[in-house]
Design a protein around this motif. Structure first.
Motif, PDB file in Angstrom:
ATOM      1  N   ILE A 151       0.829  -1.202   0.000  1.00 40.17           N
ATOM      2  CA  ILE A 151       0.000   0.000   0.000  1.00 40.17           C
ATOM      3  C   ILE A 151       0.863   1.251   0.000  1.00 40.17           C
ATOM      4  O   ILE A 151       1.823   1.371   0.783  1.00 40.17           O
ATOM      5  CB  ILE A 151      -0.917   0.005   1.239  1.00 40.17           C
ATOM      6  N   ARG A 152       0.524   2.169  -0.892  1.00 40.16           N
ATOM      7  CA  ARG A 152       1.213   3.460  -0.922  1.00 40.16           C
ATOM      8  C   ARG A 152       0.824   4.251   0.318  1.00 40.16           C
ATOM      9  O   ARG A 152      -0.352   4.512   0.578  1.00 40.16           O
ATOM     10  CB  ARG A 152       0.823   4.244  -2.171  1.00 40.16           C
ATOM     11  N   HIS A 153       1.818   4.640   1.093  1.00 39.96           N
ATOM     12  CA  HIS A 153       1.564   5.404   2.315  1.00 39.96           C
ATOM     13  C   HIS A 153       2.544   6.566   2.372  1.00 39.96           C
ATOM     14  O   HIS A 153       3.722   6.396   2.693  1.00 39.96           O
ATOM     15  CB  HIS A 153       1.722   4.520   3.550  1.00 39.96           C
ATOM     16  N   ASN A 154       2.048   7.760   1.996  1.00 38.08           N
ATOM     17  CA  ASN A 154       2.911   8.938   1.843  1.00 38.08           C
ATOM     18  C   ASN A 154       4.036   8.612   0.865  1.00 38.08           C
ATOM     19  O   ASN A 154       3.774   8.273  -0.274  1.00 38.08           O
ATOM     20  CB  ASN A 154       3.436   9.397   3.206  1.00 38.08           C
ATOM     21  N   ASN A 155       5.284   8.656   1.306  1.00 35.98           N
ATOM     22  CA  ASN A 155       6.410   8.375   0.410  1.00 35.98           C
ATOM     23  C   ASN A 155       7.001   6.986   0.630  1.00 35.98           C
ATOM     24  O   ASN A 155       8.112   6.702   0.171  1.00 35.98           O
ATOM     25  CB  ASN A 155       7.508   9.436   0.603  1.00 35.98           C
ATOM     26  N   SER A 156       6.253   6.134   1.297  1.00 41.40           N
ATOM     27  CA  SER A 156       6.743   4.789   1.567  1.00 41.40           C
ATOM     28  C   SER A 156       5.688   3.765   1.165  1.00 41.40           C
ATOM     29  O   SER A 156       4.595   4.113   0.717  1.00 41.40           O
ATOM     30  CB  SER A 156       7.088   4.635   3.056  1.00 41.40           C
ATOM     31  N   VAL A 157       6.039   2.492   1.330  1.00 42.06           N
ATOM     32  CA  VAL A 157       5.125   1.399   1.004  1.00 42.06           C
ATOM     33  C   VAL A 157       4.881   0.572   2.256  1.00 42.06           C
ATOM     34  O   VAL A 157       5.820   0.068   2.881  1.00 42.06           O
ATOM     35  CB  VAL A 157       5.703   0.504  -0.116  1.00 42.06           C
ATOM     36  N   GLU A 158       3.620   0.452   2.631  1.00 40.26           N
ATOM     37  CA  GLU A 158       3.231  -0.343   3.792  1.00 40.26           C
ATOM     38  C   GLU A 158       2.813  -1.728   3.299  1.00 40.26           C
ATOM     39  O   GLU A 158       2.061  -1.860   2.338  1.00 40.26           O
ATOM     40  CB  GLU A 158       2.075   0.326   4.515  1.00 40.26           C
ATOM     41  N   ILE A 159       3.305  -2.757   3.977  1.00 38.45           N
ATOM     42  CA  ILE A 159       2.993  -4.131   3.593  1.00 38.45           C
ATOM     43  C   ILE A 159       2.074  -4.743   4.625  1.00 38.45           C
ATOM     44  O   ILE A 159       2.381  -4.770   5.828  1.00 38.45           O
ATOM     45  CB  ILE A 159       4.281  -4.964   3.457  1.00 38.45           C
ATOM     46  N   LYS A 160       0.922  -5.247   4.160  1.00 35.37           N
ATOM     47  CA  LYS A 160      -0.019  -5.907   5.056  1.00 35.37           C
ATOM     48  C   LYS A 160      -0.217  -7.343   4.594  1.00 35.37           C
ATOM     49  O   LYS A 160      -0.462  -7.592   3.408  1.00 35.37           O
ATOM     50  CB  LYS A 160      -1.359  -5.175   5.080  1.00 35.37           C
ATOM     51  N   ARG A 161      -0.113  -8.274   5.536  1.00 38.18           N
ATOM     52  CA  ARG A 161      -0.203  -9.702   5.231  1.00 38.18           C
ATOM     53  C   ARG A 161      -1.463 -10.290   5.865  1.00 38.18           C
ATOM     54  O   ARG A 161      -1.812  -9.931   6.994  1.00 38.18           O
ATOM     55  CB  ARG A 161       1.025 -10.438   5.751  1.00 38.18           C
ATOM     56  N   TYR A 162      -2.083 -11.195   5.162  1.00 43.89           N
ATOM     57  CA  TYR A 162      -3.260 -11.880   5.654  1.00 43.89           C
ATOM     58  C   TYR A 162      -3.108 -13.370   5.376  1.00 43.89           C
ATOM     59  O   TYR A 162      -2.771 -13.762   4.257  1.00 43.89           O
ATOM     60  CB  TYR A 162      -4.531 -11.353   4.968  1.00 43.89           C
TER      61      TYR A 162
END
Length: 304
Positions: free
Chosen positions: A289-300
């Motif tokens: 996920i694009r989060h400001n200037n970084s990438v957030e990773i979410k796992r399910y």
């Protein structure tokens, strides 16, 4: 047991076929069947080829057309997932995709064969597809694209063939969508890395198969795009999806389902994606996920 692998360009992407067999002769026999299946599929169902069966159906929109059993099966499946996802998956987004700038085959999306530009047509609902016996009819002024389901469908067909041949293990990749089964030559389960959206040479997560048939599909907006468009169309708006998900990866037994669901997650965006994952009981998923200037990773689920 030995591990054999062949790689080639097909379906507008890199194709990698890996099989585990008793000897090289057995592997070569499999490759002589697998590659023709892939090339025949592309020839029959590519939207970029004017003489494909899909292009013929698009050219005759509004008419009842006799279709092959395989095309009818794909249309039936597309209709099913259109209904099952509430219209988020829709194979009729080709006009919108071409309006956005993706008329030709990658990496030259601006070029197309004569007669294959349907950008003056419109997006219609999947339930407007009519199937009757060996015939199909798409609405006048509509056009189909199997980009969101075709590779998954072909992977499942290839997997069925390898299963019928009692292959000990296989790992197939069509442009990054993967289907594997069994284990490698050393008896180890297949381990697949999921590339980071912002650093594709690095892994965001790894997943290990369970020895049974295992599909992994990734969809996203980071690769096939222009200056102001990408190739994931939101059928609700008829425009490239406005989404904060850069890539979505889904796993399951069916490559077709994984292909469809990964695309749907990208279209929905992170907020709605979580509910979709639960509602459709997805085995596991990874959202970048694009989060400001970084990438957030979410796992399910089973991703580590």
């Amino acid at each position: 047991m030995i591990r054999s692998q062949q790689t080639a360009k097909a379906l507008g992407s890199d194709v990698v076929l890996t099989v585990v067999t008793k000897n090289e002769k057995a592997a070569k026999q499999l490759f002589t069947v697998l590659w023709p299946k892939i090339h025949a599929f592309e020839k029959r169902f590519s939207r970029f080829l004017p003489d494909s069966e899909l292009s013929y159906l698009n050219a005759n929109a509004g008419k009842e057309i006799h279709v092959s059993l395989e095309l009818r099966d794909m249309l039936r499946i597309a209709k099913y997932y259109g209904d099952q996802t509430g219209g988020i998956y829709n194979p009729f987004t080709l006009p919108a995709l071409q309006q956005a700038g993706y008329t030709g085959s990658w990496p030259t999306p601006e070029k197309h064969a004569p007669g294959l530009n349907f950008s003056d047509r419109k997006v219609v609902n999947t339930d407007s597809l009519e199937l009757s016996g060996s015939s199909a009819r798409i609405p006048a002024g509509a056009a189909l694209d199997f980009g969101g389901i075709g590779k998954g469908y072909l992977l499942d067909q290839l997997g069925d063939y390898l299963t019928s041949q009692n292959v000990a293990g296989y790992w197939l990749s069509l442009g990054g969508d993967i289907l594997c089964n069994g284990s490698d030559a050393g008896g180890n389960l297949w381990k697949i890395g999921i590339a980071k959206a912002d650093h594709p040479d690095e892994a965001a997560a790894y997943i290990t198969s369970d020895g049974d048939r295992y599909a992994i599909a990734t969809s996203g907006i980071t690769k096939r795009k222009g200056a102001d468009w990408h190739h994931i169309i939101d059928p609700r708006s008829g425009r490239p999806a406005t989404t904060d998900i850069l890539t979505a990866t889904v796993t399951g037994e069916s490559a077709t389902a994984a292909d469809v669901y990964a695309k749907c997650l990208v279209i929905l965006g992170a907020r709605q994606a979580v509910k979709f994952i639960k509602d459709h009981s997805l085995a596991s998923a990874l959202l970048q996920i694009r989060h400001n200037n970084s990438v957030e990773i979410k796992r399910y689920g089973a991703l580590t």
